[in-house]
Design an enzyme around this catalytic site. Sequence first.
Site, PDB file in Angstrom:
ATOM      1  N   CYS A 157       2.693 -20.327  26.638  1.00 52.22           N
ATOM      2  CA  CYS A 157       1.308 -20.766  26.522  1.00 52.22           C
ATOM      3  C   CYS A 157       1.265 -22.008  25.639  1.00 52.22           C
ATOM      4  O   CYS A 157       1.862 -22.012  24.561  1.00 52.22           O
ATOM      5  CB  CYS A 157       0.477 -19.643  25.909  1.00 52.22           C
ATOM      6  SG  CYS A 157      -1.253 -20.075  25.713  1.00 52.22           S
ATOM      7  N   HIS A 214      -2.986 -15.704  33.919  1.00 55.40           N
ATOM      8  CA  HIS A 214      -2.835 -16.173  32.531  1.00 55.40           C
ATOM      9  C   HIS A 214      -4.040 -17.033  32.134  1.00 55.40           C
ATOM     10  O   HIS A 214      -4.643 -16.835  31.073  1.00 55.40           O
ATOM     11  CB  HIS A 214      -1.532 -16.969  32.392  1.00 55.40           C
ATOM     12  CG  HIS A 214      -1.295 -17.535  31.028  1.00 55.40           C
ATOM     13  ND1 HIS A 214      -0.337 -17.046  30.169  1.00 55.40           N
ATOM     14  CD2 HIS A 214      -1.903 -18.552  30.368  1.00 55.40           C
ATOM     15  CE1 HIS A 214      -0.379 -17.741  29.038  1.00 55.40           C
ATOM     16  NE2 HIS A 214      -1.318 -18.663  29.131  1.00 55.40           N
ATOM     17  N   GLU A 215      -4.403 -17.989  32.993  1.00 55.88           N
ATOM     18  CA  GLU A 215      -5.520 -18.894  32.672  1.00 55.88           C
ATOM     19  C   GLU A 215      -6.844 -18.129  32.675  1.00 55.88           C
ATOM     20  O   GLU A 215      -7.706 -18.361  31.833  1.00 55.88           O
ATOM     21  CB  GLU A 215      -5.571 -20.067  33.661  1.00 55.88           C
ATOM     22  CG  GLU A 215      -4.321 -20.942  33.693  1.00 55.88           C
ATOM     23  CD  GLU A 215      -3.808 -21.354  32.323  1.00 55.88           C
ATOM     24  OE1 GLU A 215      -4.620 -21.475  31.385  1.00 55.88           O
ATOM     25  OE2 GLU A 215      -2.586 -21.526  32.180  1.00 55.88           O
ATOM     26  N   HIS A 219      -7.488 -16.345  29.478  1.00 53.37           N
ATOM     27  CA  HIS A 219      -7.998 -17.204  28.398  1.00 53.37           C
ATOM     28  C   HIS A 219      -9.528 -17.215  28.378  1.00 53.37           C
ATOM     29  O   HIS A 219     -10.141 -17.276  27.320  1.00 53.37           O
ATOM     30  CB  HIS A 219      -7.515 -18.649  28.579  1.00 53.37           C
ATOM     31  CG  HIS A 219      -6.171 -18.922  27.986  1.00 53.37           C
ATOM     32  ND1 HIS A 219      -5.901 -18.750  26.652  1.00 53.37           N
ATOM     33  CD2 HIS A 219      -5.024 -19.387  28.541  1.00 53.37           C
ATOM     34  CE1 HIS A 219      -4.644 -19.095  26.407  1.00 53.37           C
ATOM     35  NE2 HIS A 219      -4.083 -19.479  27.544  1.00 53.37           N
TER      36      HIS A 219
HETATM   37 ZN    ZN Z   1      -2.131 -20.024  27.773  1.00 56.11          ZN
END
Ligand code: ZN
Length: 176
Positions: A99, A141-142, A145
């Site tokens: 990340c 993953h995004e 966030h």
């Molecule tokens: Zn990330």
Amino acid sequence: MSQYELKYYGDPVLRKKAKPIEEITDEIRDLAYQMIQIMEQYKGCGLAATQVGVLYRLFVSNVEREDENGEVHLGEAKVYINPVISNPSNILVEHSEGCLSIPKLSLPIERPLSITIEATDLEGRRFKKECYGFLARNMMHENDHLNGVLHIDRYKGNREAVSQALRKIKQTYYNK
Ligand code: ZN
């Protein structure tokens, strides 16, 4: 020069939940373009608005697909506005994941092998895409966030070692 900058682990904004985008304004277009520049500057393959301190549901990614041989193809950066992930595969795979906001801390993270993503592009068109392998991982993953979730939250290994690394990262990048 960009008005936005990459936020690092320790910054409380990374733990906040982002809000839906109701209209694609010049502000949103500008944000997306600047995020693409920041992602490329740091040689990343994805960046969420939360990572530049903006709490809108938007991320950018240059991951095109993973082919049958497990090779990842990068392409032109794409913008994903108000993404919704569905249809996760029952098959879970573990793969090393990093990340930009948590530099040099790659960890094996288990995620579904495939998902479906639906999102809006900068022209306001809603699109749907089946994602497999690294692309699916990148999307999840995004999207995490945007909910204030980081890859370290999904790590199932030795927490003590990770805590130590995180303390260092916070000191080096956030508290500088
Ligand atoms: Zn990330």
